[in-house]
Design an enzyme around this catalytic site. Structure first.
Site, PDB file in Angstrom:
ATOM      1  N   THR A 292       1.155   4.688   5.163  1.00 26.19           N
ATOM      2  CA  THR A 292       0.570   3.654   6.026  1.00 26.19           C
ATOM      3  C   THR A 292       1.652   2.713   6.538  1.00 26.19           C
ATOM      4  O   THR A 292       1.675   2.337   7.712  1.00 26.19           O
ATOM      5  CB  THR A 292      -0.497   2.846   5.246  1.00 26.19           C
ATOM      6  OG1 THR A 292      -1.388   3.750   4.617  1.00 26.19           O
ATOM      7  CG2 THR A 292      -1.268   1.924   6.153  1.00 26.19           C
TER       8      THR A 292
ATOM      9  N   GLY B 192       0.849  -1.188   0.000  1.00 28.68           N
ATOM     10  CA  GLY B 192       0.000   0.000   0.000  1.00 28.68           C
ATOM     11  C   GLY B 192       0.878   1.228   0.000  1.00 28.68           C
ATOM     12  O   GLY B 192       2.030   1.180  -0.450  1.00 28.68           O
ATOM     13  N   SER B 193       0.356   2.311   0.552  1.00 27.69           N
ATOM     14  CA  SER B 193       1.125   3.556   0.476  1.00 27.69           C
ATOM     15  C   SER B 193       2.223   3.578   1.540  1.00 27.69           C
ATOM     16  O   SER B 193       2.113   2.944   2.593  1.00 27.69           O
ATOM     17  CB  SER B 193       0.188   4.748   0.660  1.00 27.69           C
ATOM     18  OG  SER B 193      -0.366   4.706   1.945  1.00 27.69           O
ATOM     19  N   VAL B 194       3.252   4.358   1.271  1.00 20.66           N
ATOM     20  CA  VAL B 194       4.388   4.411   2.195  1.00 20.66           C
ATOM     21  C   VAL B 194       3.977   5.066   3.518  1.00 20.66           C
ATOM     22  O   VAL B 194       4.494   4.711   4.586  1.00 20.66           O
ATOM     23  CB  VAL B 194       5.606   5.111   1.539  1.00 20.66           C
ATOM     24  CG1 VAL B 194       5.350   6.578   1.280  1.00 20.66           C
ATOM     25  CG2 VAL B 194       6.848   4.931   2.392  1.00 20.66           C
TER      26      VAL B 194
ATOM     27  N   GLU C 121       5.564  -3.346   0.500  1.00 20.53           N
ATOM     28  CA  GLU C 121       5.783  -2.891  -0.879  1.00 20.53           C
ATOM     29  C   GLU C 121       4.942  -1.636  -1.050  1.00 20.53           C
ATOM     30  O   GLU C 121       3.723  -1.683  -0.890  1.00 20.53           O
ATOM     31  CB  GLU C 121       5.375  -3.965  -1.887  1.00 20.53           C
ATOM     32  CG  GLU C 121       6.065  -5.319  -1.695  1.00 20.53           C
ATOM     33  CD  GLU C 121       7.587  -5.266  -1.770  1.00 20.53           C
ATOM     34  OE1 GLU C 121       8.124  -4.399  -2.493  1.00 20.53           O
ATOM     35  OE2 GLU C 121       8.238  -6.064  -1.073  1.00 20.53           O
TER      36      GLU C 121
ATOM     37  N   CYS D 187       1.299   0.537  -9.018  1.00 19.42           N
ATOM     38  CA  CYS D 187       2.441   1.117  -8.314  1.00 19.42           C
ATOM     39  C   CYS D 187       3.587   1.337  -9.281  1.00 19.42           C
ATOM     40  O   CYS D 187       4.425   2.201  -9.085  1.00 19.42           O
ATOM     41  CB  CYS D 187       2.865   0.196  -7.194  1.00 19.42           C
ATOM     42  SG  CYS D 187       3.011  -1.488  -7.743  1.00 19.42           S
TER      43      CYS D 187
HETATM   44  P1  NAD Z   1      -3.308   2.450   1.397  1.00 16.96           P
HETATM   45  O1  NAD Z   1      -2.002   2.636   2.109  1.00 16.96           O
HETATM   46  O2  NAD Z   1      -4.302   3.546   1.497  1.00 16.96           O
HETATM   47  O3  NAD Z   1      -4.035   1.156   1.936  1.00 16.96           O
HETATM   48  C1  NAD Z   1      -3.414  -0.114   1.921  1.00 16.96           C
HETATM   49  C2  NAD Z   1      -4.068  -0.956   2.991  1.00 16.96           C
HETATM   50  O4  NAD Z   1      -3.705  -0.447   4.268  1.00 16.96           O
HETATM   51  C3  NAD Z   1      -5.601  -0.941   2.945  1.00 16.96           C
HETATM   52  O5  NAD Z   1      -6.076  -2.234   3.222  1.00 16.96           O
HETATM   53  C4  NAD Z   1      -5.949   0.027   4.070  1.00 16.96           C
HETATM   54  O6  NAD Z   1      -7.224  -0.170   4.611  1.00 16.96           O
HETATM   55  C5  NAD Z   1      -4.869  -0.314   5.070  1.00 16.96           C
HETATM   56  N1  NAD Z   1      -4.609   0.684   6.115  1.00 16.96           N
HETATM   57  C6  NAD Z   1      -4.795   2.013   6.070  1.00 16.96           C
HETATM   58  N2  NAD Z   1      -4.401   2.568   7.244  1.00 16.96           N
HETATM   59  C7  NAD Z   1      -3.957   1.560   8.035  1.00 16.96           C
HETATM   60  C8  NAD Z   1      -3.399   1.484   9.345  1.00 16.96           C
HETATM   61  N3  NAD Z   1      -3.234   2.559  10.103  1.00 16.96           N
HETATM   62  N4  NAD Z   1      -3.055   0.275   9.809  1.00 16.96           N
HETATM   63  C9  NAD Z   1      -3.203  -0.839   9.057  1.00 16.96           C
HETATM   64  N5  NAD Z   1      -3.718  -0.831   7.819  1.00 16.96           N
HETATM   65  C10 NAD Z   1      -4.086   0.360   7.308  1.00 16.96           C
HETATM   66  O7  NAD Z   1      -2.968   2.103  -0.138  1.00 16.96           O
HETATM   67  P2  NAD Z   1      -3.987   1.835  -1.353  1.00 16.96           P
HETATM   68  O8  NAD Z   1      -4.583   3.145  -1.770  1.00 16.96           O
HETATM   69  O9  NAD Z   1      -4.901   0.705  -1.071  1.00 16.96           O
HETATM   70  O10 NAD Z   1      -2.974   1.327  -2.464  1.00 16.96           O
HETATM   71  C11 NAD Z   1      -2.262   2.202  -3.261  1.00 16.96           C
HETATM   72  C12 NAD Z   1      -0.818   2.291  -2.828  1.00 16.96           C
HETATM   73  O11 NAD Z   1      -0.256   0.984  -2.848  1.00 16.96           O
HETATM   74  C13 NAD Z   1       0.007   3.122  -3.778  1.00 16.96           C
HETATM   75  O12 NAD Z   1       0.921   3.900  -3.061  1.00 16.96           O
HETATM   76  C14 NAD Z   1       0.726   2.048  -4.602  1.00 16.96           C
HETATM   77  O13 NAD Z   1       1.906   2.506  -5.206  1.00 16.96           O
HETATM   78  C15 NAD Z   1       0.962   1.000  -3.567  1.00 16.96           C
HETATM   79  N6  NAD Z   1       1.184  -0.322  -4.174  1.00 16.96           N
HETATM   80  C16 NAD Z   1       2.459  -0.813  -4.180  1.00 16.96           C
HETATM   81  C17 NAD Z   1       2.733  -2.041  -4.771  1.00 16.96           C
HETATM   82  C18 NAD Z   1       4.132  -2.608  -4.808  1.00 16.96           C
HETATM   83  O14 NAD Z   1       4.278  -3.781  -5.106  1.00 16.96           O
HETATM   84  N7  NAD Z   1       5.158  -1.820  -4.516  1.00 16.96           N
HETATM   85  C19 NAD Z   1       1.683  -2.759  -5.345  1.00 16.96           C
HETATM   86  C20 NAD Z   1       0.401  -2.235  -5.306  1.00 16.96           C
HETATM   87  C21 NAD Z   1       0.169  -1.010  -4.704  1.00 16.96           C
END
Ligand code: NAD
Length: 564
Positions: A291, A287-289, A315, A349
């Site tokens: 988080t 997810g996002s950096v 990641e 991503c």
């Molecule tokens: P996000 O960080 O908003 O959410 C990811 C997950 O974290 C979700 O399930 C969300 O509910 C959860 N979350 C949010 N706050 C949390 C907390 N405090 N504690 C625990 N979990 C929490 O990201 P997103 O919008 O779902 O995904 C997009 C991001 O993911 C982009 O930055 C993208 O580049 C990245 N991404 C990276 C890869 C990679 O392989 N490097 C692959 C896919 C996506």
């Protein structure tokens, strides 16, 4: 043969009651694993018909999705909905959040089966994932694709490369790597035998998945489970429909109850609960950096509490680049950039979001980019298969991307060359947008946008070396990047200078589209811990090896010869 050899085998087969399965497996399956072929969905093809039927079956339907804790469906009162991105009036899923109490029950339920699951032969665990892959490849393929399309707004081909091909490959290749890992053993010298036992982590693993890849959710929860761990899987709110379908496939394939708890939850509630458990064994996050940093800080803050050091794999995002040299093949650079920047609305991503073009080539590149841009169709991918990409995932993403476009409209250094319109009446639609910047360090070149927005910086042709340094230092991320050049010396120079600028680096190819086992994926710097899911090293993160030395000759001396 001396007796310790025989004893070696006895010990090994006691430690690994699956010894014979191992041989059988090695002969018939692990070695045969190949990438799942990608279907094309041409007019009249059986796969297109099956997919259209599955899409039709989901039309205007809302699936009710429970939490699964302790092997049972739990329906809490905290009800949420997942809208379809391209038609937000259609709620594709009605699901409920687990609260802190339920999450703690899920932790207890998973710990109650941890030892047995960990002791289960890896061959048996691998079988479940091979079977899940076969189910996805066959009977459930159309359903999982349709759910990914309407729930996450993907086109048929984007759903296919994700929810079918990549997920199937993750399951099969991880299983293959797990089986092969058993053969990686320390040396044994007379008079003792050494054995490496690949144990799961002590505790539970929290898997937290993003919205943008159905396959990633399956892998984040699946890979640790394969390696003998118990898992709490918190799927993304905006990928609930497809995540639940993946979970059900795993159960159908024979995953016993309690190994993976399916717990939709508010992100921070989930994060706070798992990081405050003394049994946290690891976090598998994508997810996002922001988080991920938050979770890491929580773990650091609770460090004394844990029974073991939790493994943290994350990641995260990217600010991925295409560098075009004057020797580049213009068609490759243009086509690769259109695909990479706009497929799935730039919500990968790995998507290209900064393009560097020499001034000498710019008129040609610009004309071709604009020409191809004008052919891109944005729309409803379920009703119209000629759609290239669809709406962005939700209102929050729509607003964020819209504010970037407003920034481009008002900033003196930026000009919008194409696109720029946003419309959220029916779905969260954003036009593919191409922006030119005069300032290579403008924030639009440094921050992740995660939408269909490409920014171009035109550089003086003879300053390409400076531009390579600039690319390396512009953004905090280091996920993917590509160099387009026919000049071999430039390719080697760029490869050297950009060594730390991308975890996945491409030469004369677009910076998206990594395939399991071919391009294991991940980046460093703010892009994550670079554990390379899709490669053989990844599963090592989810095992805590134990080495057993057994000596076969009685020890009847405590003094050393030098003492005589
Ligand atoms: P996000 O960080 O908003 O959410 C990811 C997950 O974290 C979700 O399930 C969300 O509910 C959860 N979350 C949010 N706050 C949390 C907390 N405090 N504690 C625990 N979990 C929490 O990201 P997103 O919008 O779902 O995904 C997009 C991001 O993911 C982009 O930055 C993208 O580049 C990245 N991404 C990276 C890869 C990679 O392989 N490097 C692959 C896919 C996506």
């Amino acid at each position: 043969m001396c007796s310790w050899h025989t004893k070696t085998n006895v010990l090994r087969s006691l430690l690994s009651p699956f010894h014979f399965f191992r041989l059988r497996w090695h002969h018939c399956s692990a070695a045969d694993v190949k990438n799942e072929p990608i279907l094309e969905f041409k007019h009249g093809s059986p796969e297109r018909e099956a997919l259209q039927k599955a899409l039709h079956d989901l039309k205007d339907k809302t699936e009710e999705i429970p939490c699964i804790v302790g092997g049972e469906e739990v329906w809490t009162k905290d009800v949420r909905y997942q809208p379809s991105p391209f038609k937000h009036s259609h709620k594709v899923a009605k699901y409920c959040y687990a609260d802190k109490g339920l999450l703690n029950k899920a932790i207890d339920a998973s710990l109650s089966v941890r030892r047995d699951w960990d002791l289960k032969p890896v061959e048996d665990r691998a079988q479940i994932f091979f079977k899940a892959a076969d189910i996805l490849s066959g009977p459930r393929r159309a359903e999982i694709l349709a759910k990914t399309m309407i729930g996450q707004g993907k086109t048929a081909i984007q759903a296919e490369i994700d929810a079918a091909a990549e997920l199937i490959d993750f399951f099969r290749f991880n299983a293959k790597y797990a089986l092969e890992l058993q053969h990686v053993q320390p040396i044994s010298v007379p008079i003792s035998t050494n054995t490496m036992v690949y144990r799961g982590l002590e505790g539970f693993v929290a898997a937290v998945s993003p919205f943008n890849f159905t396959a990633i959710g399956g892998n984040l929860a699946g890979a640790p489970a394969l390696m003998g761990n118990v898992v709490l899987w918190k799927p993304s709110d905006t990928a609930m429909l497809s995540s639940y379908a993946v979970y059900k496939v795993l159960l159908e394939a024979g995953l016993p109850p309690n190994i993976i708890q399916f717990v939709p939850a508010d992100g921070p509630v989930f994060g706070d609960t798992v990081t405050s458990s003394e049994h946290l064994g690891g976090i598998n996050f994508t997810g996002s950096v922001l988080t991920f940093r938050h979770l890491w800080k929580q773990v650091a803050g609770n460090l004394e509490r844990y029974r073991t050091f939790p493994r943290l794999a994350g990641e995260c995002g990217g600010k991925n680049f295409h560098f075009v040299h004057k020797s580049a093949d213009v068609e490759s650079a243009v086509n690769g950039t259109i695909r990479s920047a706009f497929e799935y609305g730039g919500q990968k991503c790995s998507a290209c979001s900064r393009l560097y073009v020499p001034d000498s080539l710019w008129p040609q590149v610009k004309a071709r980019l604009l020409e191809e841009h004008s052919k891109i169709k944005v729309g409803n991918p379920a009703d119209d298969f000629s759609t290239f990409f669809s709406a962005v995932i939700d209102e929050k993403a729509f607003r964020r991307i819209q504010s970037w476009i407003k920034h481009a409209e008002t900033s003196p250094n930026l000009s919008i060359l194409a696109g720029g319109k946003c419309d959220n009446k029916v779905g969260y639609f954003v036009e593919p947008s191409i922006i030119e910047t005069k300032d290579p360090l403008e924030k639009i070149m440094t921050e992740e946008i995660f939408g269909p927005v490409l920014t171009v910086y035109v550089y003086p042709e003879n300053k390409y070396k400076e531009v390579l340094h600039l690319i390396d230092s512009t953004s905090p991320y280091s996920l993917t990047g590509a160099v387009f050049a026919q000049d071999k010396n430039v390719v080697s120079e760029a490869t050297r200078l950009l060594r730390n600028a991308a975890g996945n680096f491409y030469v004369n190819d677009k910076c998206t589209g990594a395939v399991v086992a071919q391009q294991p994926f991940g980046g460093s710097r703010a892009s994550g811990t670079n554990d390379k899911p899709g490669g053989p090293h990844y599963i090592l993160r989810w095992t805590s090896p134990q080495v057993i030395k057994e000596t076969h000759v009685p020890g009847n001396e405590w003094t050393y010869p030098y003492m005589q």
